[in-house]
Design an enzyme around this catalytic site. Structure first.
Site, PDB file in Angstrom:
ATOM      1  N   ASP A 266       0.832  -1.200   0.000  1.00 31.28           N
ATOM      2  CA  ASP A 266       0.000   0.000   0.000  1.00 31.28           C
ATOM      3  C   ASP A 266       0.869   1.253   0.000  1.00 31.28           C
ATOM      4  O   ASP A 266       0.580   2.221  -0.712  1.00 31.28           O
ATOM      5  CB  ASP A 266      -0.908  -0.017   1.229  1.00 31.28           C
ATOM      6  CG  ASP A 266      -1.738   1.255   1.340  1.00 31.28           C
ATOM      7  OD1 ASP A 266      -2.616   1.471   0.501  1.00 31.28           O
ATOM      8  OD2 ASP A 266      -1.480   2.037   2.275  1.00 31.28           O
TER       9      ASP A 266
ATOM     10  N   GLU B  40      -1.969  -5.785  -3.285  1.00 34.12           N
ATOM     11  CA  GLU B  40      -0.966  -4.974  -2.588  1.00 34.12           C
ATOM     12  C   GLU B  40       0.187  -5.836  -2.095  1.00 34.12           C
ATOM     13  O   GLU B  40       1.356  -5.414  -2.144  1.00 34.12           O
ATOM     14  CB  GLU B  40      -1.611  -4.235  -1.425  1.00 34.12           C
ATOM     15  CG  GLU B  40      -2.589  -3.147  -1.850  1.00 34.12           C
ATOM     16  CD  GLU B  40      -3.364  -2.537  -0.702  1.00 34.12           C
ATOM     17  OE1 GLU B  40      -3.841  -1.406  -0.844  1.00 34.12           O
ATOM     18  OE2 GLU B  40      -3.492  -3.216   0.347  1.00 34.12           O
TER      19      GLU B  40
END
Length: 231
Positions: free
Chosen positions: A47, A118
């Site tokens: 992220d 992610e």
């Protein structure tokens, strides 16, 4: 982690890992047991990498936008739905290693897909660095996303002027140049009786777009024009 499984994942990702243990960790959900303990840590890192690279992308591709506009554009480019869609396009749902309690619904859950995407980004980053992640995003995420049309130069200029001065920009055609089959248009944009910028284009719409972009660039350089930024 069989050789065939690794080959299939790498084929779908279009990426060959140096450290295949990273790939296994990125696609092993916590529900699968102790082996899945690295999954959420990788997603956390992924992220952060994603946020940075998308910020760099919009900064470089949209030099006219002020910080508030850049933030909104970055948010419009990526969200859970987009990440889940990218994971699905790659075929990751069938490649996740999940606990029996999460089968089969867990494979299609947007939160799992987005987090898994992610985690894969983090694995690629740890394996080969930012350049490899950037290439991967260009191929498998940015090609799926459409920037928010409300953030085009004309809309952004109108938003900023209304926020700060409560006025709207006005566009006026100054002249049309060239032959009928290849015309060129020159447009000016004004606000509050002041000319902000001019723009040229192959159509009136394009000329207005260029004028708004020039106005944003000029006004953003003059911080006194904007006053305190709302972004």
């Amino acid at each position: 982690m069989t050789h065939a499984w690794v080959q299939e994942v790498e084929r779908r990702l279009g990426y060959r890992f140096r450290r295949r243990t990273l790939l296994r960790a990125a696609l092993t959900h916590p529900s699968a047991g102790p082996e899945g303990k690295a999954f959420r840590r990788l997603a956390f890192l992924g992220d952060a990498v994603l946020t940075f690279l998308l910020g760099l992308h919009v900064y470089q591709d949209h030099p006219h936008l002020p910080p508030g506009g850049l933030t909104r554009l970055r948010a419009s480019l990526v969200n859970r739905t987009t990440l889940a869609r990218a994971a699905a396009e790659l075929g990751l749902p069938m490649l996740f290693r999940l606990g029996k309690g999460d089968e089969p619904e867990g494979r299609e859950r947007p939160s799992v897909l987005a987090t898994g995407f992610e985690a894969v980004l983090a694995a690629i980053y740890l394996d080969r660095g930012l350049g490899a992640v950037r290439t991967f995003l260009e191929q498998h995420l940015l090609s799926l996303t459409i920037p928010d049309d409300s953030l085009d130069p004309k809309s952004e200029l109108q938003t900023r002027l209304q926020q700060v001065f409560k006025i709207r920009p006005r566009y006026r055609l100054l002249r049309q140049l060239g032959p009928p089959h290849a015309p060129r248009f020159e447009v000016e944009v004004k606000a509050g009786g002041r000319r902000l910028a001019k723009g040229m284009g192959r159509s009136r719409h394009e000329a207005e777009h260029m004028a708004a972009q020039a106005a944003l660039a000029g006004l953003w350089r003059d911080s006194n024009i904007w006053g305190p930024s709302s972004g």
